[in-house]
Scaffold this motif. Structure first.
Motif, short mmCIF file in Angstrom:
data_model
loop_
_atom_site.label_atom_id
_atom_site.label_comp_id
_atom_site.label_asym_id
_atom_site.label_seq_id
_atom_site.Cartn_x
_atom_site.Cartn_y
_atom_site.Cartn_z
N ARG A 1 0.84 -1.21 0.00
CA ARG A 1 0.00 0.00 0.00
C ARG A 1 0.87 1.25 0.00
N LEU A 2 1.94 1.25 0.78
CA LEU A 2 2.84 2.39 0.84
C LEU A 2 3.42 2.69 -0.54
N ARG A 3 3.88 1.68 -1.24
CA ARG A 3 4.42 1.89 -2.60
C ARG A 3 3.35 2.40 -3.55
N GLN A 4 2.13 1.87 -3.43
CA GLN A 4 1.04 2.30 -4.31
C GLN A 4 0.66 3.76 -4.06
N VAL A 5 0.59 4.16 -2.80
CA VAL A 5 0.26 5.55 -2.47
C VAL A 5 1.34 6.48 -3.02
N ALA A 6 2.60 6.13 -2.81
CA ALA A 6 3.70 6.97 -3.31
C ALA A 6 3.67 7.08 -4.83
N LYS A 7 3.41 5.98 -5.52
CA LYS A 7 3.34 6.00 -6.99
C LYS A 7 2.23 6.93 -7.48
N GLN A 8 1.08 6.89 -6.81
CA GLN A 8 0.00 7.78 -7.22
C GLN A 8 0.37 9.24 -6.97
N CYS A 9 0.95 9.52 -5.83
CA CYS A 9 1.31 10.91 -5.50
C CYS A 9 2.33 11.48 -6.47
#
Length: 96
Positions: free
Chosen positions: A19-27
Motif C-alpha cells: 500500500r505504501l508503494r502504491q500511495v507513493a506512486k499515485q502521488c
C-alpha cells in the motif's frame, strides 16, 4: 491551488508495504515529493478529487491515514523551506 498531501501507511505487514508503494506512486503522478511521505501538488478541483479518490481506494482506513492541506493559489508566501532537498517551482518553466 497548492495541495499538500501527507500520508502514514502502516508497514508492519507485506500488504502495508505494498500500500505504501502504491500511495507513493499515485502521488508522484500529481506532484513532487518534498519529504518521504509529503507531496506538494498544484491541482485544480477535479484533479484534487481524482487523487483523493484513487488514494482512498488504496489505503486501509483502519491502519493508514491521509491528510490534504489546501494552501490555495497564493501559496508562495506561505511556504518556508530550510535545509536540504531544495525543490523546484512546479509552475515555472522546466527544461530537461
Amino acid at each position: 491551488m497548492l495541495v499538500l498531501i501527507t500520508y502514514d501507511v502502516n508497514t508492519e505487514t507485506s500488504h502495508g508495504k505494498k500500500r505504501l508503494r502504491q500511495v507513493a506512486k499515485q502521488c508522484v503522478n500529481y506532484g513532487q515529493r518534498v519529504q518521504n511521505s509529503v507531496f506538494e501538488c498544484v491541482l485544480d478541483e477535479a484533479k484534487c478529487r481524482e487523487v483523493q479518490h484513487k488514494l482512498e481506494q488504496i489505503i486501509d482506513k483502519e491502519k493508514d491515514s491521509l491528510r490534504f492541506y489546501y494552501l490555495g493559489n497564493n501559496y508562495k508566501n506561505k511556504v518556508v523551506h530550510m535545509g536540504t532537498k531544495e525543490s523546484f517551482d512546479v509552475e515555472d518553466i522546466l527544461i530537461i
